[in-house]
Enzyme design. Structure first.
Site, mmCIF file in Angstrom:
data_model
loop_
_atom_site.group_PDB
_atom_site.id
_atom_site.type_symbol
_atom_site.label_atom_id
_atom_site.label_comp_id
_atom_site.label_asym_id
_atom_site.label_seq_id
_atom_site.Cartn_x
_atom_site.Cartn_y
_atom_site.Cartn_z
ATOM 1 N N LEU A 151 -1.424 -2.980 -2.011
ATOM 2 C CA LEU A 151 -1.760 -2.308 -0.767
ATOM 3 C C LEU A 151 -3.253 -2.464 -0.550
ATOM 4 O O LEU A 151 -4.035 -2.467 -1.515
ATOM 5 C CB LEU A 151 -1.423 -0.811 -0.833
ATOM 6 C CG LEU A 151 0.049 -0.403 -0.963
ATOM 7 C CD1 LEU A 151 0.147 1.113 -1.091
ATOM 8 C CD2 LEU A 151 0.872 -0.892 0.221
ATOM 9 N N ASP A 152 -3.670 -2.563 0.714
ATOM 10 C CA ASP A 152 -5.101 -2.573 1.015
ATOM 11 C C ASP A 152 -5.742 -1.291 0.496
ATOM 12 O O ASP A 152 -5.092 -0.241 0.409
ATOM 13 C CB ASP A 152 -5.347 -2.652 2.530
ATOM 14 C CG ASP A 152 -4.928 -3.990 3.111
ATOM 15 O OD1 ASP A 152 -4.704 -4.933 2.344
ATOM 16 O OD2 ASP A 152 -4.816 -4.070 4.350
ATOM 17 N N ARG A 153 -7.009 -1.391 0.197
ATOM 18 C CA ARG A 153 -7.743 -0.221 -0.302
ATOM 19 C C ARG A 153 -7.638 0.959 0.665
ATOM 20 O O ARG A 153 -7.500 2.113 0.259
ATOM 21 C CB ARG A 153 -9.213 -0.610 -0.502
ATOM 22 C CG ARG A 153 -10.078 0.490 -1.077
ATOM 23 C CD ARG A 153 -11.481 -0.025 -1.311
ATOM 24 N NE ARG A 153 -12.334 0.993 -1.900
ATOM 25 C CZ ARG A 153 -13.590 0.790 -2.281
ATOM 26 N NH1 ARG A 153 -14.144 -0.399 -2.134
ATOM 27 N NH2 ARG A 153 -14.300 1.761 -2.812
ATOM 28 N N ARG A 253 -2.339 -5.109 10.141
ATOM 29 C CA ARG A 253 -3.617 -4.847 10.808
ATOM 30 C C ARG A 253 -3.967 -5.956 11.795
ATOM 31 O O ARG A 253 -4.388 -5.698 12.940
ATOM 32 C CB ARG A 253 -4.723 -4.702 9.759
ATOM 33 C CG ARG A 253 -4.457 -3.589 8.768
ATOM 34 C CD ARG A 253 -5.352 -3.653 7.552
ATOM 35 N NE ARG A 253 -6.749 -3.368 7.858
ATOM 36 C CZ ARG A 253 -7.700 -3.274 6.942
ATOM 37 N NH1 ARG A 253 -7.410 -3.460 5.655
ATOM 38 N NH2 ARG A 253 -8.945 -3.003 7.285
#
Length: 334
Positions: A151-153, A253
């Protein structure tokens, strides 16, 4: 005691020498099923990849005293002989604090946590450590812990970790064949018009002049497929469910930004002036993070072959933001 009698499972045994030493490693659960080349790359960090493959081809690496090729998969109890190799000196490891995270599911094979926003899943790219390094510190008795996906930060939600190599291999097989159902919640800036929209826009990775990793929609990029469903439109924002059909970097995103409806709070692809306004101390509605949450994973247990549904509730800061939007919308109508 003979030579093999001294071996501890998955622990190197040094032969007397003033320089680099022969290592004998007995394969445990954490390496069973792994290719020998990947096993060597893990145990010879700092050794050039070309040299690792050279000692494999030359027969200096032995498994149970015999030669093997790079595609050989290790079996529990195999004894691997690694010849003396010089390993580049690395910087002192970061002091990683142990941390535990809210547990969504756990058994002998898998661990699913609810990752908070703002925490990287692993070290690298300017981050000394992440979730996986902290979990390894928190579970020292667990010899194998590896990320199943990432997962993205800035993204919160369900993160799946394998506790056995067989589970990791099984989950990667499901991911490769698109058999893991991944659903996210995103709040975007703008009024979303369609109840459902299928987006197939290829994504291309590049580096900014500052050396930062970015992604954009580009014809020669990798295929990327997302299905968006409208859940709620509130006061100039829209709450969406995103179903990932592929797992490209920053996929949700970038697809949403490409459509002109960036995720609220997105500091890479978002509306920066709107983000600044939302993050002010006196802002109402107020949001100080990116509104992207991994809400649900549906999969088949890689070992037990039973269905699993893993869910993480929407974090309080996101719930509060939605409620502030709803209150603002009601007040505007009165």
């Amino acid at each position: 005691m003979n030579e093999l009698g001294k071996i501890r499972r998955n622990a190197p045994v040094a032969m007397p020498s003033a320089g680099p030493q022969v290592k004998l490693i007995e394969v445990g659960d954490d390496a069973s099923g792994q290719r020998i080349d990947n096993f060597l790359l893990r145990h010879c960090k700092g050794v050039p990849k070309s040299h690792v493959y050279r000692i494999l081809r030359s027969g200096e690496v032995r498994v149970n005293k015999g030669r093997v090729d790079a595609a050989y998969r290790l079996v529990l109890g195999d004894v691997v002989r690694i010849p003396p190799v010089r390993i580049a000196q690395s910087e002192a490891p970061a002091n990683v604090p142990a941390a535990k995270f809210p547990v969504v599911f756990e058994d002998d094979y898998l661990l699913a946590i609810d990752k908070p926003a703002g925490v990287a899943v692993h070290g690298g790219s300017g981050v000394s450590f992440g979730v996986i390094e902290q979990l390894r510190q928190a579970y020292p008795q667990q010899r194998f812990l590896e990320l199943v996906h990432r997962l993205d930060r800035e993204t919160s939600g369900v993160l799946l970790i394998a506790k056995k190599r067989a589970a990791l291999v099984g989950m990667h097989e499901q991911i490769r064949h698109n058999r893991m159902d991944k659903r996210y919640l995103a709040c975007v800036i703008g009024a979303w018009q369609d109840s459902q929209r299928v987006v197939k826009a290829p994504l291309f990775k590049y580096l900014t002049p500052e050396g930062e990793r970015r992604v954009r929609v580009q014809a020669d990029g990798q295929p990327a497929h997302t299905i968006f469903r409208r859940l709620e439109v509130i006061d100039g924002y829209s709450l969406l469910e995103a179903e990932l059909k592929t797992g490209r970097t920053h996929q949700i995103r970038v697809h949403l930004a490409h459509l002109g409806t960036p995720i609220a709070g997105d500091d890479k692809y978002g509306d920066f002036s709107a983000n600044r306004a939302l993050s002010r101390a006196d802002a109402r509605p107020s949001l100080k993070r990116m509104f992207l949450h991994a809400r649900r994973l549906r999969l088949v247990h890689p070992i037990l072959n039973t269905p699993l549904l893993l869910e993480a509730p929407l974090p309080q800061d996101c719930e509060r933001f939605l409620q502030q939007l709803r209150d603002s919308s009601i007040n505007a109508k009165n």
